[in-house]
Motif scaffolding. Structure first.
Motif, mmCIF file in Angstrom:
data_model
loop_
_atom_site.group_PDB
_atom_site.id
_atom_site.type_symbol
_atom_site.label_atom_id
_atom_site.label_comp_id
_atom_site.label_asym_id
_atom_site.label_seq_id
_atom_site.Cartn_x
_atom_site.Cartn_y
_atom_site.Cartn_z
ATOM 1 N N GLU A 1 0.817 -1.212 0.000
ATOM 2 C CA GLU A 1 0.000 0.000 0.000
ATOM 3 C C GLU A 1 0.850 1.261 0.000
ATOM 4 O O GLU A 1 0.329 2.358 -0.183
ATOM 5 C CB GLU A 1 -0.956 -0.017 1.199
ATOM 6 N N SER A 2 2.161 1.113 0.185
ATOM 7 C CA SER A 2 3.057 2.269 0.158
ATOM 8 C C SER A 2 3.532 2.613 -1.248
ATOM 9 O O SER A 2 4.196 3.650 -1.440
ATOM 10 C CB SER A 2 4.289 1.994 1.032
ATOM 11 N N VAL A 3 3.233 1.777 -2.244
ATOM 12 C CA VAL A 3 3.759 2.014 -3.581
ATOM 13 C C VAL A 3 3.279 3.368 -4.118
ATOM 14 O O VAL A 3 2.121 3.748 -3.976
ATOM 15 C CB VAL A 3 3.363 0.873 -4.545
ATOM 16 N N ALA A 4 4.214 4.109 -4.712
ATOM 17 C CA ALA A 4 3.894 5.432 -5.269
ATOM 18 C C ALA A 4 4.711 5.633 -6.541
ATOM 19 O O ALA A 4 5.841 5.160 -6.651
ATOM 20 C CB ALA A 4 4.202 6.529 -4.260
ATOM 21 N N VAL A 5 4.123 6.326 -7.495
ATOM 22 C CA VAL A 5 4.772 6.583 -8.779
ATOM 23 C C VAL A 5 4.617 8.060 -9.121
ATOM 24 O O VAL A 5 3.553 8.653 -8.916
ATOM 25 C CB VAL A 5 4.150 5.719 -9.904
ATOM 26 N N ASP A 6 5.684 8.664 -9.649
ATOM 27 C CA ASP A 6 5.631 10.052 -10.101
ATOM 28 C C ASP A 6 6.156 10.123 -11.534
ATOM 29 O O ASP A 6 6.879 9.235 -11.988
ATOM 30 C CB ASP A 6 6.474 10.947 -9.188
ATOM 31 N N GLY A 7 5.751 11.176 -12.238
ATOM 32 C CA GLY A 7 6.195 11.375 -13.605
ATOM 33 C C GLY A 7 5.177 10.939 -14.640
ATOM 34 O O GLY A 7 5.387 11.124 -15.838
ATOM 35 N N LEU A 8 4.083 10.327 -14.185
ATOM 36 C CA LEU A 8 2.999 9.894 -15.064
ATOM 37 C C LEU A 8 1.732 10.655 -14.695
ATOM 38 O O LEU A 8 1.620 11.184 -13.589
ATOM 39 C CB LEU A 8 2.750 8.388 -14.930
ATOM 40 N N VAL B 1 -2.142 6.887 -12.933
ATOM 41 C CA VAL B 1 -1.481 6.212 -11.820
ATOM 42 C C VAL B 1 -2.513 5.734 -10.800
ATOM 43 O O VAL B 1 -2.439 4.608 -10.303
ATOM 44 C CB VAL B 1 -0.454 7.147 -11.149
ATOM 45 N N ALA B 2 -3.485 6.580 -10.504
ATOM 46 C CA ALA B 2 -4.495 6.224 -9.506
ATOM 47 C C ALA B 2 -5.291 5.004 -9.933
ATOM 48 O O ALA B 2 -5.554 4.103 -9.118
ATOM 49 C CB ALA B 2 -5.422 7.408 -9.268
ATOM 50 N N ARG B 3 -5.670 4.937 -11.205
ATOM 51 C CA ARG B 3 -6.467 3.797 -11.673
ATOM 52 C C ARG B 3 -5.654 2.507 -11.673
ATOM 53 O O ARG B 3 -6.150 1.450 -11.264
ATOM 54 C CB ARG B 3 -7.002 4.076 -13.073
ATOM 55 N N VAL B 4 -4.404 2.582 -12.125
ATOM 56 C CA VAL B 4 -3.559 1.389 -12.152
ATOM 57 C C VAL B 4 -3.255 0.922 -10.735
ATOM 58 O O VAL B 4 -3.303 -0.273 -10.429
ATOM 59 C CB VAL B 4 -2.267 1.663 -12.939
ATOM 60 N N ARG B 5 -2.957 1.856 -9.850
ATOM 61 C CA ARG B 5 -2.653 1.497 -8.468
ATOM 62 C C ARG B 5 -3.868 0.858 -7.789
ATOM 63 O O ARG B 5 -3.753 -0.150 -7.084
ATOM 64 C CB ARG B 5 -2.212 2.733 -7.694
ATOM 65 N N GLU B 6 -5.038 1.424 -8.010
ATOM 66 C CA GLU B 6 -6.258 0.878 -7.418
ATOM 67 C C GLU B 6 -6.500 -0.550 -7.906
ATOM 68 O O GLU B 6 -6.846 -1.437 -7.130
ATOM 69 C CB GLU B 6 -7.447 1.764 -7.765
ATOM 70 N N HIS B 7 -6.313 -0.768 -9.196
ATOM 71 C CA HIS B 7 -6.505 -2.103 -9.757
ATOM 72 C C HIS B 7 -5.491 -3.075 -9.175
ATOM 73 O O HIS B 7 -5.843 -4.207 -8.794
ATOM 74 C CB HIS B 7 -6.360 -2.040 -11.280
ATOM 75 N N LEU B 8 -4.241 -2.667 -9.088
ATOM 76 C CA LEU B 8 -3.185 -3.531 -8.571
ATOM 77 C C LEU B 8 -3.492 -3.982 -7.152
ATOM 78 O O LEU B 8 -3.434 -5.167 -6.820
ATOM 79 C CB LEU B 8 -1.854 -2.791 -8.610
ATOM 80 N N THR C 1 -1.720 -11.711 -17.227
ATOM 81 C CA THR C 1 -1.539 -11.738 -15.775
ATOM 82 C C THR C 1 -2.547 -10.839 -15.075
ATOM 83 O O THR C 1 -2.776 -10.979 -13.875
ATOM 84 C CB THR C 1 -0.121 -11.281 -15.391
ATOM 85 N N GLY C 2 -3.105 -9.876 -15.803
ATOM 86 C CA GLY C 2 -4.082 -8.975 -15.218
ATOM 87 C C GLY C 2 -3.493 -7.848 -14.393
ATOM 88 O O GLY C 2 -4.225 -7.133 -13.699
ATOM 89 N N LEU C 3 -2.183 -7.653 -14.443
ATOM 90 C CA LEU C 3 -1.559 -6.589 -13.649
ATOM 91 C C LEU C 3 -2.058 -5.206 -14.050
ATOM 92 O O LEU C 3 -2.236 -4.330 -13.202
ATOM 93 C CB LEU C 3 -0.032 -6.642 -13.801
ATOM 94 N N ILE C 4 -2.269 -5.023 -15.339
ATOM 95 C CA ILE C 4 -2.772 -3.747 -15.862
ATOM 96 C C ILE C 4 -4.089 -4.017 -16.582
ATOM 97 O O ILE C 4 -4.173 -4.945 -17.393
ATOM 98 C CB ILE C 4 -1.776 -3.111 -16.869
ATOM 99 N N PRO C 5 -5.146 -3.245 -16.289
ATOM 100 C CA PRO C 5 -6.407 -3.428 -17.023
ATOM 101 C C PRO C 5 -6.174 -3.304 -18.529
ATOM 102 O O PRO C 5 -5.381 -2.468 -18.979
ATOM 103 C CB PRO C 5 -7.285 -2.292 -16.502
ATOM 104 N N ASP C 6 -6.836 -4.125 -19.301
ATOM 105 C CA ASP C 6 -6.623 -4.137 -20.745
ATOM 106 C C ASP C 6 -6.831 -2.771 -21.373
ATOM 107 O O ASP C 6 -6.087 -2.372 -22.286
ATOM 108 C CB ASP C 6 -7.573 -5.152 -21.402
ATOM 109 N N ASP C 7 -7.831 -2.029 -20.889
ATOM 110 C CA ASP C 7 -8.136 -0.743 -21.514
ATOM 111 C C ASP C 7 -7.130 0.351 -21.146
ATOM 112 O O ASP C 7 -7.148 1.435 -21.731
ATOM 113 C CB ASP C 7 -9.552 -0.285 -21.154
ATOM 114 N N LEU C 8 -6.233 0.057 -20.197
ATOM 115 C CA LEU C 8 -5.236 1.046 -19.791
ATOM 116 C C LEU C 8 -3.827 0.670 -20.213
ATOM 117 O O LEU C 8 -2.902 1.489 -20.087
ATOM 118 C CB LEU C 8 -5.244 1.216 -18.262
ATOM 119 N N ARG C 9 -3.637 -0.546 -20.689
ATOM 120 C CA ARG C 9 -2.281 -1.057 -20.912
ATOM 121 C C ARG C 9 -1.478 -0.184 -21.882
ATOM 122 O O ARG C 9 -0.324 0.178 -21.613
ATOM 123 C CB ARG C 9 -2.351 -2.492 -21.419
#
Length: 259
Positions: A146-153, A158-165, A222-230
């Motif tokens: 839950e501490s994972v954070a990304v900057d530069g995107l 980022v919020a949608r990918v993180r929520e899915h993950l 693997t489902g790590l990234i939603p298909d519509d966001l990949r």
């Protein structure tokens, strides 16, 4: 993964990438220091993967003592045995929640990035404590996903990918790292310490081994990234990498206690 033509190779490759990552190596150095290891000790590496940490321990202890590398995966143990070049490490397949060792058998035990995947992590902690002698050390290393954070995107992306993950993919216990101290206390251990180690990745390539959602080589199924966001996600990652303003962080915890 369904219809994976080489599941064993994929597992070993992923373990190797993580082991080679400088940030993971830095976490391991913190764990080594916390164990207060001495030559001649009997040590258990529970969840040893392909055994690189166990072999390093054998080297640092000058070949003395007895080191056992245990993993649930037969493929990982087979790879570990094949890679050993005459160290004192003994490799065995086993279940960390039901260890096949006598009480108080080891001087020290370590368990890295295993508990987050278990249905009953406290059972495993109790087992690790059971097989450690009085006065011996137990060291747990795990992730706070839950501490994972990304900057530069773009922030919405980022919020949608993180929520899915966090909702669908990462292990059973997203908060495992920060719960280690509580679990050691609950097992009745003493002199408990917990150290947060912030992992820092300044480019997508550096992060890919530890944060699979930034690794474009991880298959889509693997489902790590939603298909519509990949497409948008990996496109944005590439652009951030080229600009040089990508950043990702993740906190891992090293918790140590005395039996």
């Amino acid at each position: 993964m369904a219809n994976d033509p080489d599941p064993r190779g994929r597992l070993i490759g992923a373990l190797d990438q993580v082991a080679a990552n400088p940030e993971i190596q830095r976490v391991r150095e913190v764990a080594f220091a916390a164990l207060h290891l001495e030559p001649g000790q009997r040590i258990l590496d529970a969840g040893a993967g392909t055994g690189e940490v166990a072999r390093l321990l054998a080297t640092r202890l000058c070949g003395s003592g007895a080191i056992v590398a245990l993993d649930a995966s037969a493929a990982a143990i087979a790879a570990a045995v094949a890679r050993d070049e005459g160290t004192s490490v003994r490799y065995t397949q086993g279940d960390v929640t039901a260890l096949d060792f006598p009480d108080r058998w080891f001087d020290a035990v370590r368990c890295e990035r295993v508990l987050q995947h278990l249905a009953e992590p406290d059972v495993a902690v109790a087992e690790l404590a059971r097989v450690t002698r009085a006065g011996g050390r137990v060291c747990l290393v795990d992730t706070d996903w839950e501490s994972v954070a990304v900057d530069g995107l773009p922030r919405p992306l980022v919020a949608r990918v993180r929520e899915h993950l966090l909702a669908t993919v990462v292990g059973q216990h997203l908060d495992m790292g920060r719960t280690l101290r509580r679990r050691l206390l609950g097992a009745g251990l003493r002199e408990v310490s917990a150290v947060p180690v912030a992992l820092y990745f300044p480019d997508p390539l550096a992060a890919a081994a530890v944060l699979p959602m930034v690794n474009p080589m991880v298959p889509a199924d693997t489902g790590l990234i939603p298909d519509d966001l990949r497409e948008d996600w990996f496109g944005a990652l590439g652009e951030a990498g080229e600009r040089g303003d990508f950043l990702a962080t993740l906190t891992m915890w090293v918790a140590t206690a005395t039996v």
